[in-house]
Scaffold this active site. Sequence first.
Site, mmCIF file in Angstrom:
data_model
loop_
_atom_site.group_PDB
_atom_site.id
_atom_site.type_symbol
_atom_site.label_atom_id
_atom_site.label_comp_id
_atom_site.label_asym_id
_atom_site.label_seq_id
_atom_site.Cartn_x
_atom_site.Cartn_y
_atom_site.Cartn_z
ATOM 1 N N HIS A 117 0.752 -1.120 -0.047
ATOM 2 C CA HIS A 117 -0.063 0.198 0.063
ATOM 3 C C HIS A 117 0.866 1.174 -0.053
ATOM 4 C CE1 HIS A 117 0.719 -0.764 4.261
ATOM 5 N NE2 HIS A 117 0.435 0.528 4.469
ATOM 6 N N GLU B 241 1.517 -8.504 9.359
ATOM 7 C CA GLU B 241 1.804 -7.406 10.331
ATOM 8 C C GLU B 241 0.887 -7.697 11.627
ATOM 9 O OE1 GLU B 241 0.177 -3.933 12.137
ATOM 10 O OE2 GLU B 241 -1.049 -5.234 11.036
#
Length: 371
Positions: free
Chosen positions: A87, A222
């Site tokens: 991203h 993550e």
Amino acid sequence: MPTQTRAPQLASAGKALLLPMAIDCLVLGAGQEVGKSCAVVTINGKRIMFDCGMHMGYLDRRRYPDFSRVAPDGDFDGALDCVVITHFHLDHVGALPYFTEVCGYRGPIYMTYPTKALAPLMLEDYRKVMVERRGEEEQFTTENIADCMKKVIAVDLKQTVQVDSELQIRAYYAGHVIGAAMFYAKVGDSALVYTGDYNMTPDRHLGAAQIDRLQLDLLITESTYATTVRDSKYTREREFLMAVHKCVAGGGKVLIPTFALGRAQELCMLLDDYWERMNLNVPIYFSAGLTIQANMYYKMLINWTSQKVKETYVTRNPFDFKNVRSFDRSMIDSPGPCVLFATPGMISGGFSLEVFKNWAPSEINLVTLPG
């Protein structure tokens, strides 16, 4: 050195790694720290760099991943089969122009269409703040950013991309920010998934992360807030709205330092809806420039938002905020209550710091840090 494991194990911190036998993983950033996400994975002889971020807390060589560990001889094209970006946040893409235009990587780069559209805005805004306003040494130029983006191959969700005859990748919806993706990679009988940030709870403008049921040999995920227990989304939003309302009702000004992409749109939608319900006439502003461009892209990328936003779009674009308008620098000292979104989100410089210095001395004003 790359790590090769002979039994599954878990390494917690900014990234959690589940490593099977015969897969090498070189963590260059976001291992036991938050920031500078970059992991180089070798799977069945194919070498993939996942994310190429910068660390916002450093101005020295620690700002970027140590790329010399990827290719000590400097031949990055020969050392990597591709680069994948999850991203547009700088801790995931901030080092990419440096890697391609300064270090010389020329191989394929993959990211989603919204990430390719919005990453240059983030990179150029960062360059302007660091070089033109703070006088830091220039790491990459505007031309470097443009040339870097020309090398990017945009992908769609669930589109299987054949990088070469053996390596294929596929993107899955991650929530978090518009265009964010989790990436699946497969080489022969071995497969892995790498996530950047993702969100399992839908918000006002994005849906929850979604991924197929997959057989994997490696998961890199993550895990920044993995052990954090937070109040419900409703409770946090209610506390935020009550604090803002109390401040402006008392004649104060509310400063909301925020990143222009993602959190700003979410909070604008939240406040815009609340202002309508409460029939408030206090102005809500966002600082001009990057946020205006961001909102324009959000309107164009409506198909990447939540189902609720898509349904609303039939009657009106939810990013056409009724109560939010642009803010001019000359209005800093204007009297009366207001709410202002200003970048950057960490108040480390730029316009948000300038406004903070002006408004902080008055005890009736409020600064709220949304993260």
